[in-house]
Design a protein around this motif. Structure first.
Motif, PDB file in Angstrom:
ATOM      1  N   PRO A 289      30.459  34.386  44.871  1.00 43.71           N
ATOM      2  CA  PRO A 289      31.434  33.321  45.162  1.00 43.71           C
ATOM      3  C   PRO A 289      30.904  32.299  46.160  1.00 43.71           C
ATOM      4  N   ALA A 290      31.082  31.058  45.844  1.00 41.82           N
ATOM      5  CA  ALA A 290      30.694  29.896  46.659  1.00 41.82           C
ATOM      6  C   ALA A 290      29.182  29.717  46.745  1.00 41.82           C
ATOM      7  N   MET A 368      30.923  18.334  50.036  1.00 40.02           N
ATOM      8  CA  MET A 368      30.163  19.360  49.337  1.00 40.02           C
ATOM      9  C   MET A 368      31.028  20.594  49.089  1.00 40.02           C
ATOM     10  N   SER A 369      31.816  20.992  50.089  1.00 43.97           N
ATOM     11  CA  SER A 369      32.688  22.153  49.936  1.00 43.97           C
ATOM     12  C   SER A 369      33.751  21.901  48.868  1.00 43.97           C
ATOM     13  N   ALA A 370      34.297  20.685  48.860  1.00 40.59           N
ATOM     14  CA  ALA A 370      35.312  20.361  47.854  1.00 40.59           C
ATOM     15  C   ALA A 370      34.720  20.403  46.446  1.00 40.59           C
ATOM     16  N   LEU A 371      33.492  19.892  46.299  1.00 40.52           N
ATOM     17  CA  LEU A 371      32.841  19.928  44.987  1.00 40.52           C
ATOM     18  C   LEU A 371      32.566  21.362  44.548  1.00 40.52           C
ATOM     19  N   ALA A 372      32.106  22.212  45.484  1.00 40.52           N
ATOM     20  CA  ALA A 372      31.839  23.608  45.148  1.00 40.52           C
ATOM     21  C   ALA A 372      33.118  24.321  44.723  1.00 40.52           C
ATOM     22  N   LEU A 373      34.204  24.074  45.437  1.00 38.58           N
ATOM     23  CA  LEU A 373      35.481  24.666  45.060  1.00 38.58           C
ATOM     24  C   LEU A 373      35.937  24.139  43.703  1.00 38.58           C
ATOM     25  N   GLY A 374      35.713  22.848  43.467  1.00 40.89           N
ATOM     26  CA  GLY A 374      36.086  22.268  42.184  1.00 40.89           C
ATOM     27  C   GLY A 374      35.333  22.893  41.021  1.00 40.89           C
ATOM     28  N   VAL A 375      34.025  23.149  41.212  1.00 41.80           N
ATOM     29  CA  VAL A 375      33.236  23.814  40.173  1.00 41.80           C
ATOM     30  C   VAL A 375      33.790  25.211  39.890  1.00 41.80           C
ATOM     31  N   SER A 376      34.149  25.924  40.952  1.00 44.12           N
ATOM     32  CA  SER A 376      34.708  27.268  40.785  1.00 44.12           C
ATOM     33  C   SER A 376      36.027  27.218  40.015  1.00 44.12           C
ATOM     34  N   VAL A 377      36.867  26.239  40.332  1.00 47.26           N
ATOM     35  CA  VAL A 377      38.154  26.104  39.634  1.00 47.26           C
ATOM     36  C   VAL A 377      37.933  25.774  38.167  1.00 47.26           C
ATOM     37  N   ILE A 378      37.052  24.819  37.887  1.00 49.98           N
ATOM     38  CA  ILE A 378      36.777  24.428  36.500  1.00 49.98           C
ATOM     39  C   ILE A 378      36.195  25.607  35.716  1.00 49.98           C
ATOM     40  N   LEU A 432      38.262  33.714  46.885  1.00 53.28           N
ATOM     41  CA  LEU A 432      37.082  34.109  47.660  1.00 53.28           C
ATOM     42  C   LEU A 432      36.185  32.907  47.937  1.00 53.28           C
ATOM     43  N   THR A 433      36.032  32.051  46.949  1.00 53.36           N
ATOM     44  CA  THR A 433      35.230  30.835  47.142  1.00 53.36           C
ATOM     45  C   THR A 433      35.817  29.975  48.251  1.00 53.36           C
ATOM     46  N   PHE A 434      37.140  29.779  48.210  1.00 53.42           N
ATOM     47  CA  PHE A 434      37.810  28.974  49.240  1.00 53.42           C
ATOM     48  C   PHE A 434      37.641  29.602  50.620  1.00 53.42           C
ATOM     49  N   LEU A 435      37.805  30.944  50.699  1.00 51.85           N
ATOM     50  CA  LEU A 435      37.683  31.642  51.978  1.00 51.85           C
ATOM     51  C   LEU A 435      36.284  31.469  52.578  1.00 51.85           C
ATOM     52  N   LEU A 436      35.264  31.654  51.754  1.00 56.33           N
ATOM     53  CA  LEU A 436      33.899  31.555  52.256  1.00 56.33           C
ATOM     54  C   LEU A 436      33.548  30.122  52.641  1.00 56.33           C
ATOM     55  N   LEU A 437      34.020  29.160  51.874  1.00 54.26           N
ATOM     56  CA  LEU A 437      33.764  27.757  52.234  1.00 54.26           C
ATOM     57  C   LEU A 437      34.453  27.402  53.544  1.00 54.26           C
TER      58      LEU A 437
END
Length: 576
Positions: A289-290, A368-378, A432-437
Motif C-alpha cells: 500500500p502506497a 504527490m500524495s493525492a496522486l498516489a491515493l488517486g491511483v489506489s482508488v482508481i 491503508l494507503t491513506f494512513l501511510l501517506l
C-alpha cells in the motif's frame, strides 16, 4: 532530486497546500539498521520453522530433484510435471554429499531461501540509497520491505522467488553502476547478473528481455560497453538456459513448460486477460500500500535519468505483460487467484516499494500524495467493476500465489459458500494507503507503523492461514509402507497420478519407483500407488495399505506372499 525551498508565507493557500516542502534528511544510526535486519531474520525463522516437508508436489519436489541431478547422484527419480530453472538447486546440491535424506536436503533448501531473502537487503539498500536515503536508512527500509507478507510468507515453501528477487535487485544496481561509471568490468558484471536472473527463475527471461532493451539505450551513451554488456548477457542467459534444459531433461524428461507458455494465445479471452492484468495491478496497491505506487511515480518522474530508472521502467511493464500472457484465468476453473495473481510480479513490487518508501520518508508533497491515493482508488474501482464481476463465484484460492492479499481473504466465507467481501477488501487497501501517506507527513513514523503492520499480518496469516491450510507437514515416509518392501524391489506409481506421484518418490527415497499402468502392473510388482480417487477401482484380489487412507494417494498391495504377510499383521483393508 534537489530539495525545494520552504513555502513563502505570502503564497496563496491553493498553491501552498500542493507545494513540495523541504526534503527531510533521515540519518539513523547503524545499530538501528542492525536491529532491523535482526527483526527481519527473526520473522523469517518464525515463518520457516514449520516447513519440514514439501507442500507442493511440483515446484518444491522438482527443485529437490534438480539438486539431486546436479549433485551427480546415480539413479533417477521418476518425477512428473515441468522443469524449473536450477539456480536454487545449485546451492542445495552440496547437501547431498553429506546426507542421503531427501527430507534433510529439502529442509536445508528452506533455510537457503531464508538466507537469500536476507541477502536481498544489500542490493535493495543500494537502490534505496540511489533514491536519496543514507545507507543505514536504506538498510532499514529494505529490511522492512522483505518483512511484507508477500515476501516473508514465502519462507513456508521451497521456491526460487527469493533467488529471483536477489538477482533482479542486483541487476538493477549493477545496471545503474554501469550507466554512471561506464567501465568494462561493470559491463561484464551486468552480463553475469542477467545470467543469474535467468538461472534463478523462469520469469527471469522477461527481465532478461528488459535488460537487452536497456543495453540498446546504453548504445548512444557508450557503444563499446553497451555491446560488451549485451554480448555477455546473451552468453550468460543462453548458458543458464542450456543448463536448465539438461537438468530438466534428467529430472522430468520432456518439458513443455517453455513451449506452452505462449501456446494458448490464439484462443485467449481478451476480456479475461484484461481483468487479470487489472487484478495484478490492484494486488500491488494492496500488498504494497502506497509505497509501490509512489515508487512507480518516482521512476516516471526520473525517467530521463537512465540507469536503474530505465531498467525498472522497462522491467515492470514487460513483467506485467509476460505474467498476463502466462496466466489464463479460465484455466484454473476451481480457483480465483489467477484473477489477481501476485507471485509473478513480486520480484518488481519490492523494488518499487523500496523506492516508494524512501520517497515517503524524505518528501512532503501533498500533490504527490493525492496522486498516489488517486491511483489506489482508481485501481480499487477497476478491480470492483472489471475483475470481480469476471471471477467465478465461491472459488477457492492457493495462498502461495497471492500471499500479499491472503491476510484479507476470509476462509470462513469460502467454507460457507459465500463470496469474499471485495468492497471491504478494496476499501481496506485504500484506507491503508491513506494512513501511510498521512504518516509520511510525520516523517519516519511511517517506518515503525508499517513494520508493526507487516510483522503482525505475516505472523497471524502464517499461523492462522497458511499453516492451517498446509497441515502438520510431517514426513509421510512411514505411512507409505515402503519400509515393508523387500530391499531392491521396485514399487509402481500409476501414470494417472501425475504430480501427486512426486510425493511418493520424495517420501520413499532412496527406494526405487517406476511409472506403470496400475490395472496391469509388471509381473512380480507387489506395490502400486494410485490416486485416492481410484482407491475403490482396484482389480480383484488387490488390497489397500491402511495407513495411506488419509493421504492424497493409496497403496495397492498385489496378491502374493507379501500381501498375505501384511494381511496377517492387520495392515490391509479391502477396497470397499
Amino acid at each position: 532530486m534537489s530539495a525545494s525551498p520552504e513555502v513563502s508565507l505570502g503564497a496563496p493557500w491553493y498553491r501552498s497546500i500542493w507545494t513540495r516542502r523541504k526534503d527531510f534528511v533521515w540519518q539513523p544510526s547503524w545499530w538501528l539498521a542492525v536491529v532491523a535486519v535482526a527483526v527481519a531474520a527473526a520473522l523469517y525463522v518464525v515463518v520457516a520453522w514449520s516447513a519440514r516437508f514439501p507442500a507442493i508436489p511440483l515446484d518444491e519436489i522438482v527443485m529437490v530433484g534438480n539438486s539431486r541431478v546436479i549433485a551427480g547422484l546415480s539413479g533417477s527419480w521418476p518425477l512428473s510435471g515441468g522443469g524449473f530453472m536450477p539456480g536454487l538447486a545449485i546451492l542445495m546440491a552440496p547437501t547431498w554429499w553429506f546426507t542421503h535424506s531427501a527430507i534433510v536436503v529439502y529442509q536445508v533448501g528452506i533455510w537457503i531461501t531464508v538466507a537469500l531473502s536476507l541477502l536481498s537487503i544489500w542490493p535493495l539498500s543500494a537502490i534505496a540509497e540511489r533514491a536519496g536515503l543514507s545507507r543505514p536508512a536504506g538498510v532499514i527500509v529494505s529490511a522492512l520491505v522483505i518483512m511484507a507478507p508477500a515476501r516473508s510468507l514465502l519462507a513456508n515453501f521451497l521456491l526460487s522467488e527469493s533467488a529471483l528477487l536477489l538477482a533482479t535487485a542486483t541487476l538493477v544496481v549493477v545496471a545503474d553502476r554501469l550507466w554512471r561509471r561506464r567501465r568494462s568490468v561493470d559491463a561484464l558484471l551486468f552480463g553475469a547478473a542477467v545470467g543469474a536472473v535467468v538461472l534463478a527463475h523462469g520469469r527471469g527471461v522477461g527481465t532478461a528481455v528488459a535488460a537487452g532493451l536497456w543495453a540498446l539505450l546504453l548504445l548512444r551513451r557508450d557503444p563499446k560497453r553497451a555491446i560488451l554488456a549485451g554480448a555477455s548477457a546473451l552468453v550468460a542467459a543462453f548458458g543458464a538456459y542450456l543448463l536448465y534444459l539438461g537438468v530438466a531433461h534428467a529430472v522430468v524428461g520432456s518439458d513443455l513448460r517453455v513451449g506452452s507458455a505462449f501456446g494458448n494465445l490464439a484462443g485467449r479471452d481478451l476480456g479475461a486477460s484484461l481483468a487479470s492484468a487489472v487484478g495484478q495491478i490492484w494486488y500491488g496497491t494492496v500488498a504494497w500500500p502506497a509505497v509501490a505506487v509512489l515508487g512507480a511515480m518516482a521512476m516516471f518522474r526520473w525517467r530521463r535519468r537512465g540507469g536503474m530508472t530505465s531498467l525498472v521502467m522497462l522491467g515492470v511493464p514487460i513483467g506485467l505483460i509476460v505474467s498476463t500472457v502466462q496466466l489464463d484465468p479460465h484455466a484454473g476453473l476451481t480457483r480465483m487467484d489467477p484473477w489477481f495473481y501476485g507471485r509473478y510480479m513480486d520480484q518488481w513490487w519490492p523494488i518499487l516499494a523500496v523506492v516508494g518508501l524512501a520517497i515517503l520518508v524524505r518528501i512532503r508533497w501533498p500533490l504527490m500524495s493525492a496522486l498516489a491515493l488517486g491511483v489506489s482508488v482508481i485501481s480499487g474501482l477497476t478491480m470492483l467493476f472489471i475483475t470481480v464481476p469476471s471471477m467465478p463465484k465461491g472459488m477457492r484460492w492457493v495462498d502461495v500465489h497471492v500471499l500479499g492479499i491472503t491476510p484479507w481473504l476470509r476462509l470462513d466465507a469460502y467454507a460457507n459458500g459465500r463470496d469474499q467481501s471485495w468492497d471491504v477488501i478494496v476499501l481496506t487497501g485504500i484506507a491503508l494507503t491513506f494512513l501511510l501517506l498521512a504518516l509520511g507527513f510525520i516523517r519516519v513514523w511511517v517506518v515503525p507503523t508499517l513494520a508493526i503492520l507487516w510483522i503482525w499480518l505475516s505472523i497471524a496469516q502464517d499461523v492462522q492461514g497458511v499453516d492451517i491450510g498446509l497441515g502438520a507437514r510431517d514426513p509421510i515416509s512411514s505411512a507409505l509402507g515402503i519400509q515393508i518392501l523387500p530391499k531392491g524391489e521396485v514399487a509402481g506409481i500409476d501414470t494417472n497420478m501425475d504430480e501427486l506421484g512426486n510425493f511418493v518418490v520424495f517420501g520413499g527415497d532412496p527406494h526405487s519407483f517406476e511409472k506403470v499402468d496400475s490395472l496391469h502392473p509388471p509381473n512380480g510388482m507387489d506395490f502400486v500407488y494410485v490416486s485416492w480417487l481410484r482407491a475403490n477401482d482396484a482389480p480383484p484380489g488387490v488390497k489397500i495399505f491402511a495407513p495411506t487412507l488419509g493421504l492424497p494417494f493409496v497403496l495397492w498391495v498385489e496378491p502374493g506372499a507379501l500381501q498375505s504377510r501384511m494381511d496377517d499383521q492387520g495392515l490391509l483393508v479391502n477396497p470397499e
